[in-house]
Motif scaffolding. Structure first.
Motif, short mmCIF file in Angstrom:
data_model
loop_
_atom_site.label_atom_id
_atom_site.label_comp_id
_atom_site.label_asym_id
_atom_site.label_seq_id
_atom_site.Cartn_x
_atom_site.Cartn_y
_atom_site.Cartn_z
N VAL A 38 0.85 -1.19 0.00
CA VAL A 38 0.00 0.00 0.00
C VAL A 38 0.89 1.24 0.00
O VAL A 38 1.78 1.36 0.86
N ARG A 113 -9.91 2.18 -3.09
CA ARG A 113 -8.54 1.73 -3.35
C ARG A 113 -8.35 1.48 -4.83
O ARG A 113 -9.23 0.92 -5.47
N GLN A 115 -4.94 0.31 -7.63
CA GLN A 115 -3.53 -0.06 -7.72
C GLN A 115 -2.82 0.88 -8.70
O GLN A 115 -3.35 1.19 -9.77
N TRP A 129 -1.44 -0.65 -3.73
CA TRP A 129 -2.73 -0.02 -3.52
C TRP A 129 -2.50 1.41 -3.05
O TRP A 129 -1.52 1.69 -2.37
#
Length: 166
Positions: A38, A113, A115, A129
């Motif tokens: 993340v 979220r 990517q 993410w």
């Protein structure tokens, strides 16, 4: 997907009867732990007020391009539009850390979220993410530097100086 010693994924382990899972646990065979990358750019950065929400995350300094805004509520918001270098970290978290961060970010209502490609300081890049605010207000101020931590520290120092003059 990660697999345990028997070659089973976490989903396959959950599908086993409870007695079978207990027996496997007694034998030392556990569910594999999924890891998630993340990119964080605000209050989840090490040393910031919400860093603890990421649990025992592994952290790497990183950057991506886009725009960050001061929401006016004590945290920033990222949008993919823009070419500013956004300073942050890539956190590698387990499922519990990911769920904890989702709670903090109000996922999926406040933030969603997506990517994105993120560049690691020192070389290389990863797919990670990133939390993107669903409804950014029109008056949210752009953080020109792309660095939330430096922006927040300067803003806080300015407020402190202003309070001392009163």
């Amino acid at each position: 997907m990660k697999r345990n010693q028997l070659g089973l994924t976490a989903i396959e382990m959950k599908m086993l009867p409870t007695a079978a899972r207990r027996e496997l646990a007694r034998m030392g065979i556990k569910e594999p732990v999924e890891e998630h990358k993340v990119f964080v750019y605000g209050t989840l950065i090490a040393g910031e007020c919400n860093a603890h929400w990421a649990g025992n995350a592994r952290r790497q300094k990183a950057w991506t391009t886009g725009t960050i805004h001061d929401t006016g509520w004590g945290y920033p918001a990222f949008v993919k539009r823009g070419r500013t270098r956004i300073k942050g970290e890539v956190l590698t978290v387990d499922d519990d850390g990911f769920r904890s961060m989702d709670r903090l970010e109000g996922y999926p209502r406040l933030y969603r979220r997506e990517q994105i490609q993120v560049h690691l300081v020192g070389g290389g890049s990863v797919l990670a993410w990133v939390y993107i605010m669903n409804n950014l207000t029109l008056d949210a101020k752009v953080i020109e530097s792309g660095d939330w931590v430096a922006y927040r520290k300067a803003r806080d120092a300015e407020r402190l100086a202003s309070d001392e003059l009163k």
